[in-house]
Design a protein around this motif. Structure first.
Motif, short mmCIF file in Angstrom:
data_model
loop_
_atom_site.label_atom_id
_atom_site.label_comp_id
_atom_site.label_asym_id
_atom_site.label_seq_id
_atom_site.Cartn_x
_atom_site.Cartn_y
_atom_site.Cartn_z
N LEU A 68 0.83 -1.20 0.00
CA LEU A 68 0.00 0.00 0.00
C LEU A 68 0.87 1.26 0.00
N ARG A 69 2.04 1.14 0.59
CA ARG A 69 2.99 2.27 0.52
C ARG A 69 3.42 2.48 -0.93
N GLU A 70 3.73 1.38 -1.64
CA GLU A 70 4.12 1.49 -3.04
C GLU A 70 2.99 2.05 -3.89
N ASP A 71 1.74 1.78 -3.47
CA ASP A 71 0.58 2.31 -4.18
C ASP A 71 0.35 3.79 -3.88
N GLY A 72 1.12 4.34 -2.95
CA GLY A 72 0.96 5.74 -2.57
C GLY A 72 -0.15 5.99 -1.57
N LYS A 73 -0.64 4.92 -0.94
CA LYS A 73 -1.76 5.07 0.00
C LYS A 73 -1.30 5.17 1.45
N LEU A 74 -0.06 4.82 1.73
CA LEU A 74 0.47 4.88 3.09
C LEU A 74 1.86 5.50 3.10
N ASP A 75 2.15 6.20 4.18
CA ASP A 75 3.48 6.78 4.41
C ASP A 75 3.95 6.27 5.77
N LEU A 76 5.03 5.52 5.79
CA LEU A 76 5.48 4.89 7.04
C LEU A 76 5.91 5.91 8.09
N ALA A 77 6.30 7.10 7.67
CA ALA A 77 6.74 8.12 8.62
C ALA A 77 5.57 8.93 9.18
N SER A 78 4.39 8.72 8.65
CA SER A 78 3.22 9.48 9.11
C SER A 78 2.65 8.89 10.38
N PRO A 79 2.03 9.72 11.21
CA PRO A 79 1.36 9.20 12.42
C PRO A 79 0.15 8.37 12.03
N ILE A 158 -5.77 -0.20 9.78
CA ILE A 158 -5.32 0.81 8.80
C ILE A 158 -5.40 0.25 7.39
N ILE A 159 -4.98 -0.98 7.21
CA ILE A 159 -5.05 -1.62 5.89
C ILE A 159 -6.47 -1.62 5.36
N GLU A 160 -7.42 -2.00 6.21
CA GLU A 160 -8.82 -2.04 5.78
C GLU A 160 -9.35 -0.65 5.47
N LYS A 161 -8.93 0.35 6.28
CA LYS A 161 -9.42 1.71 6.11
C LYS A 161 -8.96 2.30 4.77
N VAL A 162 -7.68 2.17 4.46
CA VAL A 162 -7.16 2.84 3.26
C VAL A 162 -7.45 2.05 1.99
N SER A 163 -7.60 0.74 2.10
CA SER A 163 -7.86 -0.08 0.90
C SER A 163 -9.34 -0.17 0.58
N GLY A 164 -10.20 0.02 1.61
CA GLY A 164 -11.63 -0.14 1.41
C GLY A 164 -12.05 -1.58 1.26
N LYS A 165 -11.16 -2.51 1.65
CA LYS A 165 -11.45 -3.94 1.56
C LYS A 165 -11.16 -4.60 2.89
N SER A 166 -11.74 -5.77 3.09
CA SER A 166 -11.42 -6.52 4.31
C SER A 166 -9.99 -7.02 4.21
N TYR A 167 -9.40 -7.26 5.36
CA TYR A 167 -8.03 -7.79 5.40
C TYR A 167 -7.94 -9.09 4.61
N ALA A 168 -8.92 -9.98 4.81
CA ALA A 168 -8.91 -11.28 4.15
C ALA A 168 -8.98 -11.14 2.64
N ASP A 169 -9.84 -10.25 2.15
CA ASP A 169 -9.97 -10.07 0.70
C ASP A 169 -8.71 -9.49 0.09
N LEU A 170 -8.13 -8.48 0.75
CA LEU A 170 -6.92 -7.86 0.22
C LEU A 170 -5.74 -8.84 0.26
N LEU A 171 -5.65 -9.61 1.33
CA LEU A 171 -4.58 -10.61 1.43
C LEU A 171 -4.68 -11.61 0.29
N GLY A 172 -5.89 -12.10 0.02
CA GLY A 172 -6.07 -13.04 -1.07
C GLY A 172 -5.72 -12.44 -2.42
N GLU A 173 -6.15 -11.20 -2.63
CA GLU A 173 -5.94 -10.52 -3.92
C GLU A 173 -4.48 -10.19 -4.18
N ARG A 174 -3.78 -9.70 -3.16
CA ARG A 174 -2.42 -9.17 -3.38
C ARG A 174 -1.31 -10.18 -3.11
N ILE A 175 -1.56 -11.18 -2.27
CA ILE A 175 -0.49 -12.10 -1.88
C ILE A 175 -0.82 -13.56 -2.15
#
Length: 205
Positions: A68-79, A158-175
């Motif tokens: 998600l960081r590579e997608d530009g949706k997250l910044d690791l240095a951000s609070p 945070i993953i669910e919030k920024v992706s708009g998907k459940s953790y399980a769905d995003l995990l299946g789709e991306r990994i």
């Protein structure tokens, strides 16, 4: 070699209950289950038994965060409050990098005396955050390392919030699907899973 490996694994019976896979390149030297996967049902362990992988799930969570960081949706240095604005004030200075590196100071919710009884009932991700969100930090964020499962519960939210998907769905789709991990997935209270191993702890006889 196969006979020697089998003898070594058998030497740990009956105390060891699990499955063992040993390979050399593409050659399978040992692939066998030992003991019971479920004592109550008398289910033997075997290579096709489904096991929970425990905190190895954190590697998947970290990988999703970096994607998600590579997608530009997250910044690791951000609070983290940039992504979870309703988070407690005590978490305001905690960055995503500190969550990933176990240096946030958020206490481990599994160490709470109430956790054993609390975890016996089905819980939503929101319930899980609510269970520990009001506890004070154990130290100033970034000041030291302290392993805490809570960090990765927050990252999951945070993953669910920024992706708009459940953790399980995003995990299946991306990994999981891209890697062909067809027998790997997210467990849940409602999931009926054939040949599931039950976890046990050693106790007094």
């Amino acid at each position: 070699m196969r006979a020697r490996l089998a003898a070594i694994a058998q030497a740990y019976e009956p105390g060891f209950m699990g499955a063992v896979l040993v390979t050399r390149g593409d050659e399978v030297l040992l692939n066998r289950g030992y003991g019971k996967a479920n004592l109550e049902w008398g289910l033997d362990n075997a290579p096709d038994v489904k096991f929970r992988i425990g905190s190895l799930t954190k590697q998947f969570t970290a990988a999703l965060v970096l994607m998600l960081r590579e997608d530009g949706k997250l910044d690791l240095a951000s609070p983290l409050t940039r992504y979870l604005p309703d988070a407690p004030k005590a978490w305001a200075g905690i960055t995503l990098a500190e969550l990933l590196g176990q240096t946030s100071g958020i206490p481990d919710f599994t160490d709470d005396k109430r956790f054993g009884e609390w975890s016996m009932s089905p819980r939503t991700p929101a319930d899980e955050l609510a269970f520990f969100r009001d506890r004070p930090l154990e130290f100033t964020p970034g000041s030291r390392y302290e392993y805490s499962n809570s960090n990765y519960e927050v990252l999951g939210a945070i993953i669910e919030k920024v992706s708009g998907k459940s953790y399980a769905d995003l995990l299946g789709e991306r990994i999981l699907k891209p890697l062909g991990l067809h027998e790997t997935g997210v467990d849940g209270d409602e999931l009926i899973l054939a040949r599931r191993a039950q976890g046990y702890k050693r106790g007094k006889a």
